[in-house]
Design a protein around this motif. Structure first.
Motif, mmCIF file in Angstrom:
data_model
loop_
_atom_site.group_PDB
_atom_site.id
_atom_site.type_symbol
_atom_site.label_atom_id
_atom_site.label_comp_id
_atom_site.label_asym_id
_atom_site.label_seq_id
_atom_site.Cartn_x
_atom_site.Cartn_y
_atom_site.Cartn_z
ATOM 1 N N GLU A 68 12.257 15.132 -8.438
ATOM 2 C CA GLU A 68 10.990 15.866 -8.530
ATOM 3 C C GLU A 68 9.826 14.957 -8.131
ATOM 4 O OE1 GLU A 68 10.519 17.710 -12.390
ATOM 5 O OE2 GLU A 68 8.364 17.959 -12.052
ATOM 6 N N PHE A 69 9.870 13.736 -8.632
ATOM 7 C CA PHE A 69 8.823 12.754 -8.334
ATOM 8 C C PHE A 69 8.742 12.491 -6.832
ATOM 9 C CE2 PHE A 69 6.998 8.513 -7.985
ATOM 10 C CZ PHE A 69 5.985 8.515 -8.937
ATOM 11 N N ILE A 70 9.899 12.353 -6.213
ATOM 12 C CA ILE A 70 9.941 12.066 -4.773
ATOM 13 C C ILE A 70 9.429 13.257 -3.963
ATOM 14 C CG2 ILE A 70 11.462 11.583 -2.823
ATOM 15 C CD1 ILE A 70 13.312 10.118 -4.834
ATOM 16 N N ILE A 71 9.968 14.416 -4.287
ATOM 17 C CA ILE A 71 9.605 15.601 -3.496
ATOM 18 C C ILE A 71 8.126 15.923 -3.648
ATOM 19 C CG2 ILE A 71 9.980 18.105 -3.310
ATOM 20 C CD1 ILE A 71 12.973 17.460 -4.003
ATOM 21 N N ASN A 72 7.603 15.798 -4.865
ATOM 22 C CA ASN A 72 6.161 15.975 -5.065
ATOM 23 C C ASN A 72 5.355 15.048 -4.177
ATOM 24 O OD1 ASN A 72 5.429 18.038 -6.845
ATOM 25 N ND2 ASN A 72 6.144 16.860 -8.608
ATOM 26 N N SER A 73 5.891 13.861 -3.953
ATOM 27 C CA SER A 73 5.141 12.876 -3.183
ATOM 28 C C SER A 73 5.147 13.167 -1.691
ATOM 29 C CB SER A 73 5.711 11.481 -3.422
ATOM 30 O OG SER A 73 5.002 10.534 -2.646
ATOM 31 N N LYS B 175 17.227 19.169 -0.901
ATOM 32 C CA LYS B 175 18.467 19.359 -1.670
ATOM 33 C C LYS B 175 19.261 18.055 -1.710
ATOM 34 C CE LYS B 175 21.037 22.601 -3.742
ATOM 35 N NZ LYS B 175 21.175 21.682 -4.866
ATOM 36 N N LYS B 176 19.257 17.365 -0.597
ATOM 37 C CA LYS B 176 20.008 16.112 -0.526
ATOM 38 C C LYS B 176 19.423 15.057 -1.456
ATOM 39 C CE LYS B 176 21.753 14.793 3.437
ATOM 40 N NZ LYS B 176 21.984 14.176 4.782
ATOM 41 N N ILE B 177 18.105 15.020 -1.515
ATOM 42 C CA ILE B 177 17.455 14.074 -2.436
ATOM 43 C C ILE B 177 17.862 14.386 -3.875
ATOM 44 C CG2 ILE B 177 15.217 13.385 -3.385
ATOM 45 C CD1 ILE B 177 14.070 13.745 -0.536
ATOM 46 N N GLU B 178 17.876 15.669 -4.204
ATOM 47 C CA GLU B 178 18.300 16.047 -5.558
ATOM 48 C C GLU B 178 19.755 15.671 -5.806
ATOM 49 O OE1 GLU B 178 17.442 20.201 -5.735
ATOM 50 O OE2 GLU B 178 15.267 19.903 -5.820
ATOM 51 N N MET C 165 17.335 8.365 -19.327
ATOM 52 C CA MET C 165 18.120 8.287 -18.089
ATOM 53 C C MET C 165 18.657 9.669 -17.694
ATOM 54 S SD MET C 165 17.746 5.275 -17.095
ATOM 55 C CE MET C 165 16.266 4.918 -18.039
ATOM 56 N N GLN C 166 19.093 10.436 -18.681
ATOM 57 C CA GLN C 166 19.534 11.808 -18.391
ATOM 58 C C GLN C 166 18.409 12.605 -17.736
ATOM 59 O OE1 GLN C 166 22.330 13.347 -18.362
ATOM 60 N NE2 GLN C 166 23.591 11.736 -19.287
ATOM 61 N N LYS C 167 17.218 12.481 -18.280
ATOM 62 C CA LYS C 167 16.073 13.229 -17.733
ATOM 63 C C LYS C 167 15.750 12.780 -16.320
ATOM 64 C CE LYS C 167 13.812 14.323 -22.146
ATOM 65 N NZ LYS C 167 13.431 13.275 -23.122
ATOM 66 N N ARG C 168 16.001 11.488 -16.037
ATOM 67 C CA ARG C 168 15.682 10.979 -14.698
ATOM 68 C C ARG C 168 16.477 11.688 -13.605
ATOM 69 N NH1 ARG C 168 12.432 6.729 -14.338
ATOM 70 N NH2 ARG C 168 13.075 5.958 -12.316
ATOM 71 N N LYS C 169 17.619 12.252 -13.938
ATOM 72 C CA LYS C 169 18.426 12.929 -12.918
ATOM 73 C C LYS C 169 17.648 14.056 -12.252
ATOM 74 C CE LYS C 169 22.352 13.429 -15.432
ATOM 75 N NZ LYS C 169 23.806 13.640 -15.693
ATOM 76 N N THR D 152 0.838 -1.217 0.000
ATOM 77 C CA THR D 152 0.000 0.000 0.000
ATOM 78 C C THR D 152 0.866 1.258 0.000
ATOM 79 O OG1 THR D 152 -0.133 -0.144 2.414
ATOM 80 C CG2 THR D 152 -1.936 -1.110 1.161
ATOM 81 N N GLU D 153 2.056 1.149 0.564
ATOM 82 C CA GLU D 153 2.942 2.314 0.663
ATOM 83 C C GLU D 153 3.360 2.831 -0.715
ATOM 84 O OE1 GLU D 153 4.148 3.974 3.486
ATOM 85 O OE2 GLU D 153 4.953 5.343 1.964
ATOM 86 N N VAL D 154 3.742 1.929 -1.606
ATOM 87 C CA VAL D 154 4.238 2.347 -2.922
ATOM 88 C C VAL D 154 3.151 3.026 -3.755
ATOM 89 C CG1 VAL D 154 5.178 1.538 -5.122
ATOM 90 C CG2 VAL D 154 6.156 0.716 -2.974
ATOM 91 N N PRO D 155 1.980 2.415 -3.911
ATOM 92 C CA PRO D 155 0.949 3.138 -4.679
ATOM 93 C C PRO D 155 0.594 4.480 -4.061
ATOM 94 C CG PRO D 155 0.062 1.137 -3.654
ATOM 95 C CD PRO D 155 1.547 1.065 -3.545
ATOM 96 N N GLU D 156 0.544 4.536 -2.753
ATOM 97 C CA GLU D 156 0.272 5.814 -2.076
ATOM 98 C C GLU D 156 1.344 6.834 -2.433
ATOM 99 O OE1 GLU D 156 -0.282 5.283 2.174
ATOM 100 O OE2 GLU D 156 0.044 7.435 2.502
ATOM 101 N N PHE D 157 2.586 6.375 -2.417
ATOM 102 C CA PHE D 157 3.713 7.248 -2.749
ATOM 103 C C PHE D 157 3.577 7.786 -4.170
ATOM 104 C CE2 PHE D 157 8.058 8.183 -4.040
ATOM 105 C CZ PHE D 157 8.598 8.792 -2.925
ATOM 106 N N ILE D 158 3.215 6.916 -5.084
ATOM 107 C CA ILE D 158 3.074 7.317 -6.490
ATOM 108 C C ILE D 158 1.937 8.291 -6.679
ATOM 109 C CG2 ILE D 158 2.563 6.493 -8.824
ATOM 110 C CD1 ILE D 158 3.880 3.809 -8.011
ATOM 111 N N ILE D 159 0.789 7.928 -6.141
ATOM 112 C CA ILE D 159 -0.404 8.760 -6.344
ATOM 113 C C ILE D 159 -0.211 10.127 -5.700
ATOM 114 C CG2 ILE D 159 -2.855 8.970 -5.752
ATOM 115 C CD1 ILE D 159 -2.967 5.855 -6.154
ATOM 116 N N ASN D 160 0.381 10.147 -4.522
ATOM 117 C CA ASN D 160 0.695 11.435 -3.898
ATOM 118 C C ASN D 160 1.563 12.300 -4.807
ATOM 119 O OD1 ASN D 160 -0.526 11.899 -1.406
ATOM 120 N ND2 ASN D 160 0.806 10.408 -0.397
ATOM 121 N N SER D 161 2.417 11.652 -5.557
ATOM 122 C CA SER D 161 3.339 12.420 -6.385
ATOM 123 C C SER D 161 2.684 12.989 -7.630
ATOM 124 C CB SER D 161 4.516 11.539 -6.804
ATOM 125 O OG SER D 161 5.403 12.252 -7.631
ATOM 126 N N ILE D 162 1.758 12.252 -8.209
ATOM 127 C CA ILE D 162 1.212 12.682 -9.511
ATOM 128 C C ILE D 162 -0.125 13.390 -9.407
ATOM 129 C CG2 ILE D 162 2.427 10.904 -10.795
ATOM 130 C CD1 ILE D 162 -0.129 9.297 -10.936
#
Lengths: 201, 201
Positions: free
Chosen positions: B193-198, B81-84, B184-188, A189-199
DNA sequence: ATATAGTTTAACCAAATGGTTAACAAAAGT
DNA sequence: ACTTTTGTTAACCATTTGGTTAAACTATAT
């Protein structure tokens, strides 16, 4: 006619176990025979050689694995629900087959690209329904802009890598088997939550 | 005294290349000798046997890899910043060493837990600074509640798995080498961004 | 120059490993 | 019953592979 009707199945089960644990190069025909409880010559009676036995196992595993993925990708579910379905289904599956992903990826990396293409090109249509769904939701402004390929890679990565890296994670996080399994259960449940929160917007 | 001062280095470079590409079980001493352009017996002159040569390579790679990770984890940067930093640094590193992660994880899975523990237990303190930072930000209400271990696994997963699964992804997404590298370049920037948004509130 | 110590190689060896064979056992067909 | 086909094994074979050896070569010290 047959003395034991399940000999072939015993071989296949043993081969699957040994191959997935040690890889093609590390597996010994004798290991497989021992695991199946039969004479080594019987392996060559049922399957001509190591290569053919391996291909039999490998094709079944990789195609089955991918089929299950693309089945969910192409289902009729709405995007968020589909993300939840995929993650819980996939993580559950890998919990019970923890060696398979690393095995498949290790072996794919040993083989030329046209071999790999042959393995996947048939069944999964691309762009599939999930890709189109993501594009549609982005266009409709329901989720923030993101390339479908990136989102899908993110999802698969988070579902599968913790198992591939299990020994490393267990060691550096200093957790035992039980704690690790708990973490994986929660990820369903953690991963889908993480994804949905992000998008989600 | 030495005829060619760099013979040992040539061997190490060749061994690294062959081992990371084929794994311990799939690597042949003759392959390494050929790659280094020397006689096979020289391998045994500089390193007693295959096992020792392998350990030399493997320890350096896995410890070096982990050291670079924990160095960022323990830095003084703020969380976002550390995540980035981590994602761009790590993805950049793997772009130039695409075989290493799969190699390390495959080999770790072949060995007993105490071997793995010995490989990581020394250097990286756990709980490290990143874990504490995440806990602090959650407690302060600056990010949504999440277990540090899950967040860190998510981050590492998204950085590394696309490379481990490169042949599969290239095949099923039907992209060529160049397109894959672009992704892969774009993933940097995409992944952080995906993580922080979440996690941001 | 010659001895000496370190480096490199060709040839060789023993063990491991994938694969074969020939004989034997069990079923099935007649 | 007995012949034929299928299944199974122990013993064997050829190749691969990690590892050794003894001789040759190179650089340095005396």
């Amino acid at each position: 006619m047959k003395k034991d009707d399940s000999t072939e199945e015993k071989i296949l089960a043993a081969a699957r176990k040994v191959f997935t644990a040690k890889g093609m190069a590390g597996a010994r025909m004798q290991d497989i025979a021992d695991e199946a409880g039969i004479n080594k010559a019987l392996l060559h009676y049922y399957f001509r050689n190591k290569e053919q036995l391996f291909e039999n196992i490998f094709k079944k595993l990789s195609q089955g694995f991918w089929q299950q993925i693309s089945q969910v990708f192409d289902s009729e579910e709405a995007l968020f629900k589909k993300i939840e379905s995929f993650c819980s289904m996939y993580i559950e599956k890998v919990i019970h087959n923890p060696y398979i992903p690393l095995f498949i990826m290790h072996e794919l990396n040993q083989r030329p690209v046209n071999f790999v293409k042959k393995m996947f090109n048939d069944n999964p249509p691309n762009p599939n329904r999930l890709v189109m769904q993501i594009q549609a939701e982005v266009k409709a402004g329901n989720i923030r802009p993101i390339a479908p390929q990136q989102l899908i890679m993110n999802m698969i990565s988070m579902c599968v890598l913790p198992f591939i890296g299990k020994p490393m994670f267990m060691s550096v996080m200093n957790v035992d088997e039980k704690t690790f399994n708990d973490l994986m259960q929660k990820r369903k449940t953690e991963v889908p939550e993480f994804i949905i929160n992000s998008i989600k917007k």
